[in-house]
Design a protein around this motif. Structure first.
Motif, PDB file in Angstrom:
ATOM      1  N   TYR A   1       0.817  -1.208   0.000  1.00  0.00           N
ATOM      2  CA  TYR A   1       0.000   0.000   0.000  1.00  0.00           C
ATOM      3  C   TYR A   1       0.849   1.254   0.000  1.00  0.00           C
ATOM      4  N   SER A   2       2.101   1.159   0.400  1.00  0.00           N
ATOM      5  CA  SER A   2       3.002   2.301   0.290  1.00  0.00           C
ATOM      6  C   SER A   2       3.271   2.613  -1.187  1.00  0.00           C
ATOM      7  N   VAL A   3       3.401   1.560  -1.992  1.00  0.00           N
ATOM      8  CA  VAL A   3       3.590   1.744  -3.430  1.00  0.00           C
ATOM      9  C   VAL A   3       2.350   2.392  -4.037  1.00  0.00           C
ATOM     10  N   ALA A   4       1.182   1.929  -3.634  1.00  0.00           N
ATOM     11  CA  ALA A   4      -0.066   2.502  -4.153  1.00  0.00           C
ATOM     12  C   ALA A   4      -0.175   3.979  -3.785  1.00  0.00           C
ATOM     13  N   GLU A   5       0.210   4.324  -2.566  1.00  0.00           N
ATOM     14  CA  GLU A   5       0.152   5.718  -2.141  1.00  0.00           C
ATOM     15  C   GLU A   5       1.142   6.575  -2.924  1.00  0.00           C
ATOM     16  N   ARG A   6       2.294   6.018  -3.237  1.00  0.00           N
ATOM     17  CA  ARG A   6       3.283   6.760  -4.018  1.00  0.00           C
ATOM     18  C   ARG A   6       2.789   7.001  -5.442  1.00  0.00           C
ATOM     19  N   ILE A   7       2.183   5.974  -6.018  1.00  0.00           N
ATOM     20  CA  ILE A   7       1.626   6.128  -7.366  1.00  0.00           C
ATOM     21  C   ILE A   7       0.503   7.159  -7.351  1.00  0.00           C
ATOM     22  N   ALA A   8      -0.369   7.084  -6.354  1.00  0.00           N
ATOM     23  CA  ALA A   8      -1.470   8.053  -6.233  1.00  0.00           C
ATOM     24  C   ALA A   8      -0.922   9.467  -6.075  1.00  0.00           C
ATOM     25  N   PHE A   9       0.167   9.623  -5.318  1.00  0.00           N
ATOM     26  CA  PHE A   9       0.790  10.938  -5.144  1.00  0.00           C
ATOM     27  C   PHE A   9       1.282  11.484  -6.476  1.00  0.00           C
ATOM     28  N   VAL A  10       2.002  10.669  -7.243  1.00  0.00           N
ATOM     29  CA  VAL A  10       2.568  11.127  -8.517  1.00  0.00           C
ATOM     30  C   VAL A  10       1.457  11.482  -9.505  1.00  0.00           C
ATOM     31  N   VAL A  11       0.421  10.662  -9.571  1.00  0.00           N
ATOM     32  CA  VAL A  11      -0.701  10.946 -10.473  1.00  0.00           C
ATOM     33  C   VAL A  11      -1.409  12.234 -10.045  1.00  0.00           C
ATOM     34  N   THR A  12      -1.623  12.392  -8.740  1.00  0.00           N
ATOM     35  CA  THR A  12      -2.280  13.602  -8.233  1.00  0.00           C
ATOM     36  C   THR A  12      -1.422  14.830  -8.494  1.00  0.00           C
ATOM     37  N   LEU A  13      -0.127  14.718  -8.289  1.00  0.00           N
ATOM     38  CA  LEU A  13       0.777  15.838  -8.560  1.00  0.00           C
ATOM     39  C   LEU A  13       0.703  16.236 -10.029  1.00  0.00           C
ATOM     40  N   ALA A  14       0.717  15.256 -10.929  1.00  0.00           N
ATOM     41  CA  ALA A  14       0.620  15.556 -12.363  1.00  0.00           C
ATOM     42  C   ALA A  14      -0.700  16.266 -12.678  1.00  0.00           C
ATOM     43  N   ALA A  15      -1.788  15.791 -12.091  1.00  0.00           N
ATOM     44  CA  ALA A  15      -3.094  16.418 -12.329  1.00  0.00           C
ATOM     45  C   ALA A  15      -3.124  17.846 -11.803  1.00  0.00           C
TER      46      ALA A  15
ATOM     47  N   LEU B   1       2.043   9.493   3.564  1.00  0.00           N
ATOM     48  CA  LEU B   1       1.799   8.057   3.726  1.00  0.00           C
ATOM     49  C   LEU B   1       2.734   7.241   2.831  1.00  0.00           C
ATOM     50  N   GLY B   2       3.028   7.766   1.661  1.00  0.00           N
ATOM     51  CA  GLY B   2       3.912   7.063   0.736  1.00  0.00           C
ATOM     52  C   GLY B   2       5.371   7.099   1.142  1.00  0.00           C
ATOM     53  N   TRP B   3       5.788   8.202   1.759  1.00  0.00           N
ATOM     54  CA  TRP B   3       7.178   8.363   2.208  1.00  0.00           C
ATOM     55  C   TRP B   3       7.165   8.835   3.662  1.00  0.00           C
ATOM     56  N   PRO B   4       6.769   7.972   4.596  1.00  0.00           N
ATOM     57  CA  PRO B   4       6.581   8.409   5.981  1.00  0.00           C
ATOM     58  C   PRO B   4       7.846   8.913   6.664  1.00  0.00           C
ATOM     59  N   ARG B   5       8.992   8.496   6.208  1.00  0.00           N
ATOM     60  CA  ARG B   5      10.243   8.921   6.859  1.00  0.00           C
ATOM     61  C   ARG B   5      10.847  10.162   6.219  1.00  0.00           C
ATOM     62  N   HIS B   6      10.170  10.716   5.250  1.00  0.00           N
ATOM     63  CA  HIS B   6      10.723  11.860   4.518  1.00  0.00           C
ATOM     64  C   HIS B   6       9.781  13.065   4.546  1.00  0.00           C
ATOM     65  N   LYS B   7       9.060  13.240   5.633  1.00  0.00           N
ATOM     66  CA  LYS B   7       8.098  14.346   5.724  1.00  0.00           C
ATOM     67  C   LYS B   7       8.749  15.721   5.582  1.00  0.00           C
ATOM     68  N   PRO B   8       9.900  15.991   6.219  1.00  0.00           N
ATOM     69  CA  PRO B   8      10.515  17.325   6.028  1.00  0.00           C
ATOM     70  C   PRO B   8      10.841  17.614   4.557  1.00  0.00           C
ATOM     71  N   ALA B   9      11.387  16.619   3.860  1.00  0.00           N
ATOM     72  CA  ALA B   9      11.695  16.812   2.439  1.00  0.00           C
ATOM     73  C   ALA B   9      10.416  16.997   1.633  1.00  0.00           C
ATOM     74  N   LEU B  10       9.370  16.278   1.986  1.00  0.00           N
ATOM     75  CA  LEU B  10       8.084  16.414   1.311  1.00  0.00           C
ATOM     76  C   LEU B  10       7.531  17.825   1.477  1.00  0.00           C
ATOM     77  N   ILE B  11       7.610  18.359   2.690  1.00  0.00           N
ATOM     78  CA  ILE B  11       7.113  19.712   2.956  1.00  0.00           C
ATOM     79  C   ILE B  11       7.872  20.735   2.116  1.00  0.00           C
ATOM     80  N   VAL B  12       9.189  20.624   2.088  1.00  0.00           N
ATOM     81  CA  VAL B  12      10.002  21.556   1.296  1.00  0.00           C
ATOM     82  C   VAL B  12       9.662  21.418  -0.185  1.00  0.00           C
ATOM     83  N   PHE B  13       9.542  20.180  -0.648  1.00  0.00           N
ATOM     84  CA  PHE B  13       9.216  19.941  -2.055  1.00  0.00           C
ATOM     85  C   PHE B  13       7.873  20.553  -2.422  1.00  0.00           C
ATOM     86  N   LEU B  14       6.842  20.283  -1.612  1.00  0.00           N
ATOM     87  CA  LEU B  14       5.508  20.803  -1.925  1.00  0.00           C
ATOM     88  C   LEU B  14       5.456  22.328  -1.814  1.00  0.00           C
TER      89      LEU B  14
END
Length: 139
Positions: free
Chosen positions: A4-18, A59-72
């Motif tokens: 389900y981590s893979v599914a969440e990552r795929i959902a993130f990338v698709v949502t980001l593209a949209a 949820l897709g990258w639970p250990r990388h929240k700080p990097a996710l925040i900076v990226f977003l």
């Protein structure tokens, strides 16, 4: 890595593209393609899009929240800068970026709550395993 981590990552990338397509297409192109997605209040569009992105990303990258925040935060700022160019013909609005950041905070909070609920349910399941079912034969 959990499935389900893979599914969440795929959902993130698709949502980001949209989100990028919806944010960076000129308004006349959106109308030309018949795309009218979102709320009538622009700040709510920004906040909800980034809430979903932060939720899925954390949820897709639970250990990388700080990097996710900076990226977003960078993505939100880049969207605003690009929307302010003549090529896209939309409005540059710093408050849209603020709405992105508020949405990110809400998405992260929702992900933390969801993770806590799932972990609590798993702990309870381990601590008190289900009793074996009684078998009733009607023969």
């Amino acid at each position: 890595m959990r499935i389900y981590s893979v599914a969440e990552r795929i959902a993130f990338v698709v949502t980001l593209a949209a989100v990028l397509v919806l944010a960076l297409l000129p308004v006349h192109r959106l109308k030309q393609f018949g795309i009218d997605i979102g709320f009538h209040y622009d700040k709510l569009n920004h906040a909800s899009a980034f809430a979903v992105l932060a939720f899925l990303g954390s949820l897709g990258w639970p250990r990388h929240k700080p990097a996710l925040i900076v990226f977003l935060a960078f993505v939100g700022a880049a969207i605003e800068v690009l929307q302010g160019t003549t090529a896209i013909g939309r409005d540059f609005d710093v408050l849209d970026w603020v709405a992105d950041c508020v949405g990110m905070a809400c998405g992260l909070l929702a992900a933390i709550c969801a993770t806590w609920i799932v972990q609590r349910a798993r702990r309870e399941e381990v601590e008190s395993p289900a009793l074996p079912r009684e078998r009733h034969d009607d023969a």
